[in-house]
Scaffold this motif. Structure first.
Motif, PDB file in Angstrom:
ATOM      1  N   PHE A   1       0.861  -1.223   0.025  1.00 58.83           N
ATOM      2  CA  PHE A   1       0.012  -0.050   0.069  1.00 58.83           C
ATOM      3  C   PHE A   1       0.743   1.287   0.022  1.00 58.83           C
ATOM      4  O   PHE A   1       0.708   2.129  -0.819  1.00 58.83           O
ATOM      5  CB  PHE A   1      -0.987  -0.007   1.148  1.00 58.83           C
ATOM      6  N   LEU A   2       1.899   1.226   0.893  1.00 53.19           N
ATOM      7  CA  LEU A   2       3.041   2.520   0.906  1.00 53.19           C
ATOM      8  C   LEU A   2       3.730   2.228  -0.297  1.00 53.19           C
ATOM      9  O   LEU A   2       3.741   3.819  -0.629  1.00 53.19           O
ATOM     10  CB  LEU A   2       3.746   1.900   2.126  1.00 53.19           C
ATOM     11  N   ARG A   3       4.158   1.496  -0.630  1.00 53.04           N
ATOM     12  CA  ARG A   3       5.061   1.553  -2.018  1.00 53.04           C
ATOM     13  C   ARG A   3       4.094   2.049  -3.153  1.00 53.04           C
ATOM     14  O   ARG A   3       4.758   2.794  -3.961  1.00 53.04           O
ATOM     15  CB  ARG A   3       5.650   0.370  -2.311  1.00 53.04           C
ATOM     16  N   THR A   4       3.161   1.577  -3.462  1.00 56.98           N
ATOM     17  CA  THR A   4       2.200   1.874  -4.743  1.00 56.98           C
ATOM     18  C   THR A   4       1.636   3.562  -4.162  1.00 56.98           C
ATOM     19  O   THR A   4       1.526   4.163  -5.389  1.00 56.98           O
ATOM     20  CB  THR A   4       0.750   1.141  -4.693  1.00 56.98           C
ATOM     21  N   LEU A   5       1.539   4.098  -3.231  1.00 61.50           N
ATOM     22  CA  LEU A   5       1.120   5.255  -3.022  1.00 61.50           C
ATOM     23  C   LEU A   5       2.363   6.219  -3.197  1.00 61.50           C
ATOM     24  O   LEU A   5       2.238   7.339  -3.647  1.00 61.50           O
ATOM     25  CB  LEU A   5       0.495   5.581  -1.848  1.00 61.50           C
ATOM     26  N   GLU A   6       3.533   5.994  -2.626  1.00 65.59           N
ATOM     27  CA  GLU A   6       4.826   6.915  -2.154  1.00 65.59           C
ATOM     28  C   GLU A   6       5.229   7.429  -3.419  1.00 65.59           C
ATOM     29  O   GLU A   6       5.352   8.557  -3.484  1.00 65.59           O
ATOM     30  CB  GLU A   6       5.471   6.371  -1.350  1.00 65.59           C
TER      31      GLU A   6
ATOM     32  N   CYS B   1       8.265  10.040  -2.777  1.00 71.12           N
ATOM     33  CA  CYS B   1       8.239  11.037  -1.927  1.00 71.12           C
ATOM     34  C   CYS B   1       7.737  10.531  -0.437  1.00 71.12           C
ATOM     35  O   CYS B   1       7.095   9.573  -0.262  1.00 71.12           O
ATOM     36  CB  CYS B   1       7.085  12.162  -2.694  1.00 71.12           C
ATOM     37  N   SER B   2       8.220  11.384   0.640  1.00 76.25           N
ATOM     38  CA  SER B   2       7.647  11.012   1.944  1.00 76.25           C
ATOM     39  C   SER B   2       6.272  11.449   2.232  1.00 76.25           C
ATOM     40  O   SER B   2       6.046  12.729   2.090  1.00 76.25           O
ATOM     41  CB  SER B   2       8.678  11.700   3.032  1.00 76.25           C
ATOM     42  N   ALA B   3       5.215  10.601   2.619  1.00 75.99           N
ATOM     43  CA  ALA B   3       4.173  11.031   2.506  1.00 75.99           C
ATOM     44  C   ALA B   3       3.498  10.600   3.792  1.00 75.99           C
ATOM     45  O   ALA B   3       3.994   9.369   4.241  1.00 75.99           O
ATOM     46  CB  ALA B   3       3.366  10.442   1.580  1.00 75.99           C
ATOM     47  N   PRO B   4       2.445  11.421   4.569  1.00 70.19           N
ATOM     48  CA  PRO B   4       1.654  10.677   5.681  1.00 70.19           C
ATOM     49  C   PRO B   4       0.831   9.596   5.521  1.00 70.19           C
ATOM     50  O   PRO B   4      -0.225   9.891   5.135  1.00 70.19           O
ATOM     51  CB  PRO B   4       1.045  12.225   6.319  1.00 70.19           C
ATOM     52  N   ILE B   5       1.558   8.584   5.513  1.00 71.68           N
ATOM     53  CA  ILE B   5       0.526   7.390   5.172  1.00 71.68           C
ATOM     54  C   ILE B   5       0.740   6.385   6.246  1.00 71.68           C
ATOM     55  O   ILE B   5       1.714   5.981   7.030  1.00 71.68           O
ATOM     56  CB  ILE B   5       1.341   6.615   4.067  1.00 71.68           C
ATOM     57  N   GLY B   6      -0.561   5.913   6.517  1.00 71.73           N
ATOM     58  CA  GLY B   6      -0.823   4.887   7.644  1.00 71.73           C
ATOM     59  C   GLY B   6      -1.381   3.359   7.143  1.00 71.73           C
ATOM     60  O   GLY B   6      -2.136   3.855   6.042  1.00 71.73           O
ATOM     61  N   ALA B   7      -1.231   2.329   7.482  1.00 68.92           N
ATOM     62  CA  ALA B   7      -1.920   1.180   7.066  1.00 68.92           C
ATOM     63  C   ALA B   7      -1.932   0.271   8.073  1.00 68.92           C
ATOM     64  O   ALA B   7      -0.534  -0.202   8.838  1.00 68.92           O
ATOM     65  CB  ALA B   7      -1.044   0.775   5.878  1.00 68.92           C
ATOM     66  N   LEU B   8      -3.143  -0.699   8.115  1.00 73.45           N
ATOM     67  CA  LEU B   8      -2.919  -1.783   9.083  1.00 73.45           C
ATOM     68  C   LEU B   8      -3.827  -2.842   8.450  1.00 73.45           C
ATOM     69  O   LEU B   8      -4.950  -2.428   8.277  1.00 73.45           O
ATOM     70  CB  LEU B   8      -3.768  -1.169  10.476  1.00 73.45           C
ATOM     71  N   ALA B   9      -3.353  -3.992   8.539  1.00 72.82           N
ATOM     72  CA  ALA B   9      -3.914  -5.185   8.220  1.00 72.82           C
ATOM     73  C   ALA B   9      -4.248  -6.230   9.165  1.00 72.82           C
ATOM     74  O   ALA B   9      -3.186  -6.261  10.105  1.00 72.82           O
ATOM     75  CB  ALA B   9      -3.480  -6.062   6.768  1.00 72.82           C
ATOM     76  N   ARG B  10      -5.204  -6.938   9.336  1.00 75.02           N
ATOM     77  CA  ARG B  10      -5.602  -7.896  10.514  1.00 75.02           C
ATOM     78  C   ARG B  10      -6.044  -8.728   9.706  1.00 75.02           C
ATOM     79  O   ARG B  10      -7.113  -8.735   8.724  1.00 75.02           O
ATOM     80  CB  ARG B  10      -6.424  -7.210  11.571  1.00 75.02           C
ATOM     81  N   VAL B  11      -5.788 -10.092  10.289  1.00 71.94           N
ATOM     82  CA  VAL B  11      -6.273 -11.256   9.745  1.00 71.94           C
ATOM     83  C   VAL B  11      -7.200 -11.974  10.800  1.00 71.94           C
ATOM     84  O   VAL B  11      -6.817 -12.107  12.071  1.00 71.94           O
ATOM     85  CB  VAL B  11      -5.111 -12.399   9.312  1.00 71.94           C
ATOM     86  N   SER B  12      -8.461 -12.548  10.240  1.00 75.01           N
ATOM     87  CA  SER B  12      -9.393 -12.981  11.222  1.00 75.01           C
ATOM     88  C   SER B  12      -9.990 -14.207  10.418  1.00 75.01           C
ATOM     89  O   SER B  12     -10.324 -14.014   9.236  1.00 75.01           O
ATOM     90  CB  SER B  12     -10.497 -12.044  11.644  1.00 75.01           C
ATOM     91  N   GLY B  13      -9.862 -15.439  10.768  1.00 73.38           N
ATOM     92  CA  GLY B  13     -10.248 -16.569   9.958  1.00 73.38           C
ATOM     93  C   GLY B  13      -9.693 -16.547   8.727  1.00 73.38           C
ATOM     94  O   GLY B  13      -8.355 -16.502   8.521  1.00 73.38           O
ATOM     95  N   GLN B  14     -10.475 -16.662   7.462  1.00 67.30           N
ATOM     96  CA  GLN B  14      -9.982 -16.479   6.302  1.00 67.30           C
ATOM     97  C   GLN B  14     -10.239 -15.098   5.721  1.00 67.30           C
ATOM     98  O   GLN B  14     -10.337 -15.114   4.464  1.00 67.30           O
ATOM     99  CB  GLN B  14     -10.826 -17.870   5.401  1.00 67.30           C
TER     100      GLN B  14
ATOM    101  N   LEU C   1      -4.292   8.225   3.976  1.00 67.62           N
ATOM    102  CA  LEU C   1      -3.250   9.418   3.368  1.00 67.62           C
ATOM    103  C   LEU C   1      -3.532  10.756   3.718  1.00 67.62           C
ATOM    104  O   LEU C   1      -5.045  10.963   3.533  1.00 67.62           O
ATOM    105  CB  LEU C   1      -3.262   9.165   1.836  1.00 67.62           C
ATOM    106  N   HIS C   2      -2.751  11.488   4.334  1.00 61.59           N
ATOM    107  CA  HIS C   2      -3.108  12.859   4.558  1.00 61.59           C
ATOM    108  C   HIS C   2      -2.363  14.022   3.957  1.00 61.59           C
ATOM    109  O   HIS C   2      -1.253  13.752   3.666  1.00 61.59           O
ATOM    110  CB  HIS C   2      -3.140  13.031   6.336  1.00 61.59           C
ATOM    111  N   SER C   3      -2.766  15.055   3.865  1.00 62.95           N
ATOM    112  CA  SER C   3      -1.944  16.081   3.715  1.00 62.95           C
ATOM    113  C   SER C   3      -1.170  16.502   4.760  1.00 62.95           C
ATOM    114  O   SER C   3      -1.424  16.211   5.856  1.00 62.95           O
ATOM    115  CB  SER C   3      -2.927  17.430   3.219  1.00 62.95           C
TER     116      SER C   3
END
Length: 304
Positions: free
Chosen positions: A231-236, A239-252, A260-262
């Motif tokens: 997610f970060l690589r595709t957006l960035e 350039c340095s950008a204010p990017i957050g990302a969180l993935a969680r797995v539950s079951g399948q 992404l913020h200004s």
């Protein structure tokens, strides 16, 4: 396995050394001999300027990449959130340790009632443009001041400052057993991609190092980290950008939230979705492209 010990390269901060000793312990359990070789990075030497001014990509990690290339170490241990999403040619990211709590914590100096008032006025310490942008989006009347240094240094700076508090990663505080009793969980702040994950790299073609790394790779950490970093690589786009990302797995299922913020926090693009776990290899890119279409491109164009 070779008779020579595997040389583990690490930065020399207390947290980095904790990470390296953890890797060493896990390898010794597998009857692999190791030795730890500490090095100092540019990011550790210059702790006054904000990270984005140093050029965040590789500021903590290039010295370890160089040590691998120069055959001074066999594997390198990183806080994965600091490692470039595209390793240099000839270096492979081959292990992801079990993830610590990925979230951010707010360490207040005193009263915290202002956290319930969106219109409050305060000054907060953080050196992360992601944390600054998300904080200002949440509290538009606050100001932020640069905070750098290791875990211990940041806690000391809070005591010496006139700030209302500082923002820090839960993972580092937990690993150092330094979580203050008054710490406030920021459940609304989306962490840095791969925050809380220790990653290990090695030289391409080094079969002994690869075999050792394979023993330590935790599949769940690899999946969630890869989605977030993609997610970060595709957006960035460099350039340095204010990017957050969180993935969680539950079951399948895999549950994802990315932001992404200004820089001033006024503009926000958020992607929140779930998908089948088996589709994880392409999800980071898919969610990033959606973010770009939903206003992300406009924000990114102002950052370049």
């Amino acid at each position: 396995m070779s008779n020579s010990p595997i040389r583990i390269g690490t930065r020399d901060s207390k947290l980095a050394m904790w990470q390296a000793h953890t890797v060493a312990r896990l390898l010794r359990v597998q009857n692999i001999e190791v030795e730890i070789i500490p090095v100092k990075s540019q990011g550790d030497i210059d702790t006054t300027r904000p990270l984005h001014e140093l050029g965040t990509t590789g500021v903590f990690t290039k010295v370890l990449d160089d040590a691998l290339f120069n055959n001074e170490i066999d594997i390198a241990v990183h806080s994965l959130k600091d490692y470039p999403t595209q390793p240099p040619a000839g270096i492979v990211l081959s292990a992801h340790l079990e993830r610590e709590d990925p979230m951010d914590l707010f360490i207040p100096k005193g009263d915290t009632s202002f956290l319930n008032d969106r219109e409050s006025v305060s000054t907060i310490g953080t050196g992360s443009i992601r944390r600054v942008a998300q904080w200002l989006h949440h509290f538009p009347n606050h100001t932020t001041e640069n905070l750098r240094g290791n875990v211990q240094t940041r806690l000391i700076k809070l005591k010496e400052s006139n700030w209302s508090g500082i923002i820090m990663a839960s993972a580092g505080l937990r690993r150092m057993e330094l979580v203050p009793e008054n710490a406030v969980a920021l459940d609304w702040m989306i962490p840095a991609p791969a925050q809380g994950v220790v990653g290990i790299t090695h030289r391409e073609g080094d079969v002994i190092a690869l075999d050792a790394c394979k023993l330590l790779d935790v599949e769940l950490s690899r999946i969630t980290s890869t989605v977030e970093r993609q997610f970060l690589r595709t957006l960035e786009g460099g350039c340095s950008a204010p990017i957050g990302a969180l993935a969680r797995v539950s079951g399948q299922k895999i549950f994802f939230v990315g932001t992404l913020h200004s820089l001033d926090g006024k503009s926000e693009v958020k992607v929140e979705d779930s998908a089948n776990l088996e589709d994880w290899p392409t999800l980071g890119e898919k969610f990033a492209l959606r973010a770009k279409q939903n206003g992300g491109d406009a924000i990114l164009s102002t950052l370049k």
